[in-house]
Design an enzyme around this catalytic site. Structure first.
Site, mmCIF file in Angstrom:
data_model
loop_
_atom_site.group_PDB
_atom_site.id
_atom_site.type_symbol
_atom_site.label_atom_id
_atom_site.label_comp_id
_atom_site.label_asym_id
_atom_site.label_seq_id
_atom_site.Cartn_x
_atom_site.Cartn_y
_atom_site.Cartn_z
ATOM 1 N N ASP A 151 0.835 -1.203 0.000
ATOM 2 C CA ASP A 151 0.000 0.000 0.000
ATOM 3 C C ASP A 151 0.873 1.258 0.000
ATOM 4 O O ASP A 151 0.569 2.250 -0.665
ATOM 5 C CB ASP A 151 -0.923 0.005 1.225
ATOM 6 C CG ASP A 151 -1.764 -1.251 1.313
ATOM 7 O OD1 ASP A 151 -2.220 -1.738 0.260
ATOM 8 O OD2 ASP A 151 -1.951 -1.758 2.434
ATOM 9 N N HIS A 180 -5.172 -3.693 5.575
ATOM 10 C CA HIS A 180 -4.630 -4.051 4.253
ATOM 11 C C HIS A 180 -5.715 -4.642 3.363
ATOM 12 O O HIS A 180 -5.555 -5.696 2.777
ATOM 13 C CB HIS A 180 -3.470 -5.041 4.415
ATOM 14 C CG HIS A 180 -2.785 -5.402 3.125
ATOM 15 N ND1 HIS A 180 -2.255 -4.460 2.269
ATOM 16 C CD2 HIS A 180 -2.554 -6.603 2.540
ATOM 17 C CE1 HIS A 180 -1.720 -5.068 1.234
ATOM 18 N NE2 HIS A 180 -1.894 -6.372 1.357
#
Length: 334
Positions: A151, A180
């Protein structure tokens, strides 16, 4: 001497991840485990002219135990990849059992190793590993990490594209917190080391945020059924693993976002709970890493109203995912 182990080493993430780790001079030994093809992957990697000795193991003859013995850091990309139309909940049903069994092997063979979980859905698989370790009396929250680095990598890349200079990508730092998956991924773009253009509109900010949150879908769609984000995930996993190894070796000041149990450092973990207004047990935040693992969980800092809304939206989904992972172990025990 540092021994790194990859569990799921013959898969789409595992092979490029193992390659990147083999290429790193900080690693002296590389243990590989998977249910198929691992000896071949190990033989292939062993021809590369870097110092790390490579061994590959299969399940027969205590292969998992042999791979884990003497390990310092264990990276777990094992599991099935996400396919078009597959949600992270679908993934959970398949990958939860795989992660549970690997965690059992770690608990009995390498309980002191640093454990880096890549297997999706990370928001649930990290609690699964924690509960297995608890059952064996060896849970150390300082040594368990959910890898959310992809990310961060995506945010850095996308911001550098907007700034108009991809050469900046390695230098751009954007904290990404929360979890996530989807809405639990919260990029703090206001804290980017490289500011977005002054003309950047609210709609553009929302579009960029959504792209970071759902970047995995972009890859799954582009691969048209042939896989998910394997190469970028391998890169991100290796980046985080190397940061942990550098910390193990005594380098100080290493900070990286990771999804951790907030008891890893009680004082800073409690402060973060107060900051986000919830008693959630796991959260991804910038973490200071030292020789024993988590040293401090950093605060999120000053958030914009937009970012506060993103954090608030992330909490319910995060709580549900954590509960699902925890109950997978505790309910089955009952």
């Amino acid at each position: 001497m540092v021994k790194a182990v990859v569990l799921g080493a013959a898969g789409g993430i595992g092979q490029p991840l193992a390659l990147l780790l083999k290429a790193n001079p900080l690693i002296d030994e590389l243990g590989l485990f998977d249910i198929v093809n691992t000896p071949g992957v190990a033989a292939d990697l062993s021809h590369i002219s870097t110092p790390a000795k490579v061994e590959g193991y299969l399940p027969p003859d205590d292969g998992l135990k042999k791979a884990l013995t003497g390990s310092d850091i264990i990276v777990i990309p094992a599991g099935v990849p996400r396919k078009p139309g597959m949600t992270r909940d679908d993934l959970f049903k398949i990958n939860a059992g795989i992660v549970r069994d690997l965690a059992t092997g770690i608990a009995t063979t390498a309980p002191k190793a640093f454990i880096l979980v890549i297997s999706n859905p990370v928001n649930s698989t990290v609690p699964i590993v924690a509960e297995v370790l608890k059952q064996h009396g060896v849970f150390d929250p300082k040594r368990l990490f959910g890898v959310t680095t992809l990310d961060v990598v995506r945010a850095s890349t996308f911001v550098s594209e907007i700034v108009g200079d991809l050469s900046l990508a390695p230098k751009v730092v954007v904290p990404v917190v929360g979890g996530h998956s989807g809405l639990t991924i919260v990029p703090l773009l206001s804290q980017s080391s490289h500011a977005l253009p002054a003309s950047f509109s609210k709609d553009q900010l929302q579009a960029l945020t959504t792209r970071i949150q759902f970047g995995g879908d972009e890859v799954v769609k582009a691969k048209d059924g042939a896989g998910s984000a394997t190469l970028s995930m391998a890169y991100a996993g290796a980046e985080f693993a190397v940061k942990v190894i550098r910390a193990i070796k005594g380098e100080t000041g290493i900070v990286a976002p990771s999804y951790v149990h907030l008891s890893a450092d009680k004082a800073s973990g409690d402060a973060l709970k107060k900051e986000i207004g919830t008693e959630v047990e796991y959260f991804s935040a910038p973490v200071l890493i030292g020789t024993e693992g988590v040293v401090e969980i950093k605060p999120l800092g000053t958030l914009t109203e937009f970012e506060k809304g993103l954090v608030a939206a992330a909490i319910p989904e995060l709580e549900e995912s954590i509960s699902k992972g925890t109950l997978f172990i505790t309910a089955s025990k009952l």
